[in-house]
Each structure stands twice: as C-alpha cells, then as structure tokens.
Design a protein around this motif. Structure first.
Motif, mmCIF file in Angstrom:
data_model
loop_
_atom_site.group_PDB
_atom_site.id
_atom_site.type_symbol
_atom_site.label_atom_id
_atom_site.label_comp_id
_atom_site.label_asym_id
_atom_site.label_seq_id
_atom_site.Cartn_x
_atom_site.Cartn_y
_atom_site.Cartn_z
ATOM 1 N N ASP A 1 0.830 -1.203 0.000
ATOM 2 C CA ASP A 1 0.000 0.000 0.000
ATOM 3 C C ASP A 1 0.866 1.257 0.000
ATOM 4 N N GLU A 2 1.875 1.276 0.874
ATOM 5 C CA GLU A 2 2.759 2.446 0.979
ATOM 6 C C GLU A 2 3.575 2.629 -0.300
ATOM 7 N N ALA A 3 4.121 1.538 -0.805
ATOM 8 C CA ALA A 3 4.956 1.625 -2.008
ATOM 9 C C ALA A 3 4.156 2.103 -3.214
ATOM 10 N N PHE A 4 2.961 1.559 -3.398
ATOM 11 C CA PHE A 4 2.142 1.946 -4.546
ATOM 12 C C PHE A 4 1.650 3.384 -4.428
ATOM 13 N N LEU B 1 2.698 -2.485 -10.762
ATOM 14 C CA LEU B 1 2.196 -3.785 -11.232
ATOM 15 C C LEU B 1 1.993 -4.688 -10.030
ATOM 16 N N LEU B 2 0.792 -5.270 -9.938
ATOM 17 C CA LEU B 2 0.458 -6.178 -8.849
ATOM 18 C C LEU B 2 0.097 -7.547 -9.399
ATOM 19 N N LEU C 1 -5.706 -1.357 -4.775
ATOM 20 C CA LEU C 1 -6.277 -1.434 -6.122
ATOM 21 C C LEU C 1 -6.322 -0.058 -6.782
ATOM 22 N N ALA C 2 -6.636 0.967 -6.005
ATOM 23 C CA ALA C 2 -6.738 2.321 -6.557
ATOM 24 C C ALA C 2 -5.405 2.820 -7.090
ATOM 25 N N ASN C 3 -4.303 2.261 -6.574
ATOM 26 C CA ASN C 3 -2.976 2.687 -7.009
ATOM 27 C C ASN C 3 -2.271 1.638 -7.871
ATOM 28 N N ALA D 1 -17.525 -7.328 -13.769
ATOM 29 C CA ALA D 1 -16.408 -7.399 -12.816
ATOM 30 C C ALA D 1 -15.157 -6.749 -13.399
ATOM 31 N N ILE D 2 -14.915 -6.971 -14.683
ATOM 32 C CA ILE D 2 -13.759 -6.352 -15.332
ATOM 33 C C ILE D 2 -13.944 -4.844 -15.424
ATOM 34 N N ASP D 3 -15.151 -4.427 -15.783
ATOM 35 C CA ASP D 3 -15.432 -2.989 -15.852
ATOM 36 C C ASP D 3 -15.197 -2.316 -14.504
ATOM 37 N N ARG D 4 -15.574 -3.000 -13.410
ATOM 38 C CA ARG D 4 -15.377 -2.419 -12.078
ATOM 39 C C ARG D 4 -13.893 -2.248 -11.771
ATOM 40 N N LEU D 5 -13.091 -3.261 -12.112
ATOM 41 C CA LEU D 5 -11.656 -3.154 -11.873
ATOM 42 C C LEU D 5 -11.047 -1.995 -12.655
ATOM 43 N N LEU D 6 -11.440 -1.871 -13.904
ATOM 44 C CA LEU D 6 -10.909 -0.784 -14.728
ATOM 45 C C LEU D 6 -11.391 0.572 -14.224
ATOM 46 N N ALA D 7 -12.609 0.604 -13.693
ATOM 47 C CA ALA D 7 -13.135 1.858 -13.146
ATOM 48 C C ALA D 7 -12.463 2.216 -11.824
#
Length: 311
Positions: free
Chosen positions: A145-148, A159-160, A173-175, A206-212
């Motif tokens: 979290d801190e690194a991202f 990249l995760l 996820l936001a970062n 589900a994919i749309d949510r991740l991209l959003a």
C-alpha cells in the motif's frame, strides 16, 4: 530503465515425483533441488536477465538460510542494501512437480511477513528513482500500500500480481496500474473467460469495475489458452500460448510478468509485450527449477523468432 520490487524471497525446494501426492501419502522423489526463490525474487531475477535494472526490498530472517540469500544477491550483482533482517526464519517453500510439469507447493513466508510500511518509507528515495514498482501477495498489504501510493503520487507505473490470492484492499487497487492474475485468481475476483471469441472477450461487469477502480491494464493468464489483456482504453487483446514440452511450471507466472515489464519499459506496443511475456513463461517451463530457467534477452529473441504465429 529500472524496476523496484517490493519483494519476497524464500529458499525454494522442489522434488520430482511420478504424480502429485494424495493427502497423507508419502512418495519417492527422483530429483531434489534447493535454490533461492519466492515470487518477488523470481520477478527481480527474471527482469534482470532481460537487461532491466533492479532495486527493491527483501526481508530475511536470522537463520542459516539468510546467508544463502545474501551470497546469491552478491553473485547476481544485486545490492546487499536490498536486504533487511528480521527476527525469525527466512522464508522457505516446498514444491512437488509431476512428469507433465504441473506442481503443488506450500510456502512458509517467515521474515517476509515482517516487512512494514516504515521499511518502505526508509527506501522511498530509491523507490522513486524507478520506472515501475512491482509487488506480489507474498508481501503484506501495508508495505505494498505504501509503495504503490508513493509511486503513483510520482506518476510511476505499478504492477500487482495478487498471488497467493487474498482480497485486494481498495487502497492498493486504486494505485495499481497493471493487474496480472491467473485463471484461479481471476475467478476469485469474479472474472470468467469462457471463450476466446470476440464476443466472449467483451469486458464483464467485474472487469469494468476493476478498470473503473483505477486499473489501466488487466491481464488474465489462461495456461494453454494463452493470455487476455483488458484495457481501460481499447479493445481486449488475446495472446496465444507458445506450445512447449513443459518440464516444470514453477516460476512461469513470474517470468510472464517479467517479460511483460521488459516489453512495456522498452516502449513496445502492448501486443508485442504480451508476446514477450508468453515466450518468457514458456521458456521457463523447459527446465527443472526456476533459478536457471529464466531467459536472457538473446534467448528470448531467438525463441520468438523461431516460434512466430499469426495473431
């Protein structure tokens, strides 16, 4: 170009068996191998073999295995300053590998779990000199979290690879710029890839949510079916798998991520970076063990030249 790996490192033990064991069963092994590994270390090693500079942070314990890791870093030319020492044991894992190259494994992460957000903050000047920051889920949430957050605030790509899978914290996820998951991890995220036709590859809710939620690029690896990339801008892309006679699939996912990173940092179009990623994954399965299996720039280029196919 340089990446910074928020890393895990373990002493990885592999045993060749005639088949994967059942619960409570003891099997005779034909070959045993012990070598430095762990998803973070594998990624760092695989990327360095492809000519990308590597920095990062890795935690070891106070046991005999810590000297194995230290000497390996020196052998590879990795800075000793990438290692931090914590109480307890260095991470270790055991894998069983069958004749088809399939495996099952268990990892005791040990000192890797002691990495903290404060550790990341102490490494911030080095992290911020990188072009990409990468992490896997063999590292706790707080340091990722801190690194991202530090990276994205400076406009650095992240990249995760959330493996082994656990729910992804919204702040992480936001970062996350690039999310790389296999089929099992995709299912845990509610993603299903039933087919590879143009219709089947349309993004799901589900994919749309991740991209959003901030992810720019979602890549799902599908074994012999190849990999699919979903983008916030642009249609999905399918990368076929390279057909090889696999000996051992340990490290193949880490090699895929390394090939992707090297391609993107070299400024290649996404489809070419995906081809490099798939080739790296395939090449890594051709030997027993991961440490000596990751390809070099030259062997990767030669393999792609010899194994081109229509997209």
């Amino acid at each position: 170009m340089k990446i910074f790996v928020v890393g895990s490192v373990v002493v990885a033990c592999s045993v060749k068996v005639t088949r994967l064991p059942l619960a409570g069963e003891s099997l005779s092994g034909s070959t045993f191998l012990a070598e430095p590994g762990g998803k973070g270390f594998n990624l760092a090693l695989a990327v360095s073999r492809l000519g990308i500079g590597v920095d990062g942070i890795f935690s070891v314990g106070e046991d005999m295995f810590s000297s194995v890791i230290s000497s390996t870093f020196a052998q590879l030319g990795f800075s000793s300053e990438m290692l931090v020492c914590r109480e307890g044991s260095t991470g270790a894992g055991v894998a069983f590998v069958d004749p088809a190259g399939e495996n099952c494994l268990a990892v005791c992460l040990g000192a890797n779990l002691a990495l903290t957000a404060d550790d990341i903050r102490s490494f911030a000047p080095r992290l911020l000199r990188s072009n990409l920051v990468a992490a896997t889920f063999e590292t706790p949430d707080a340091p990722i979290d801190e690194a991202f957050a530090l990276a994205r605030a400076r406009g650095i790509t992240t990249l995760l690879n959330p493996s082994p899978f656990r729910p992804i914290a919204p702040s992480i996820l936001a970062n996350t710029s690039i999310l790389v998951v296999n089929a099992v991890e995709a299912t845990a995220l509610g993603i299903s890839i039933p087919g590879l036709s143009a219709e089947a590859l349309q993004p799901t809710p589900a994919i749309d949510r991740l991209l959003a939620d901030g992810v720019d690029l979602l890549i799902v690896t599908l074994g012999h079916r190849g990999a699919v990339a979903f983008r916030s801008h642009g249609p999905p892309l399918h990368q076929p798998a390279f057909e090889v006679a696999a000996v051992d699939t340990v490290g193949a996912g880490d090699a895929f991520a390394a090939g992707l990173i090297s391609g993107l940092l070299a400024g290649k179009p996404l489809i070419e970076a995906l081809r490099s990623a798939a080739a790296c994954g395939a090449l890594t399965t051709l030997q027993f063990g991961a440490f000596n299996s990751f390809p070099t720039e030259l062997s990767l280029a030669a393999f792609i030249d010899q194994n081109t196919f229509e997209q």
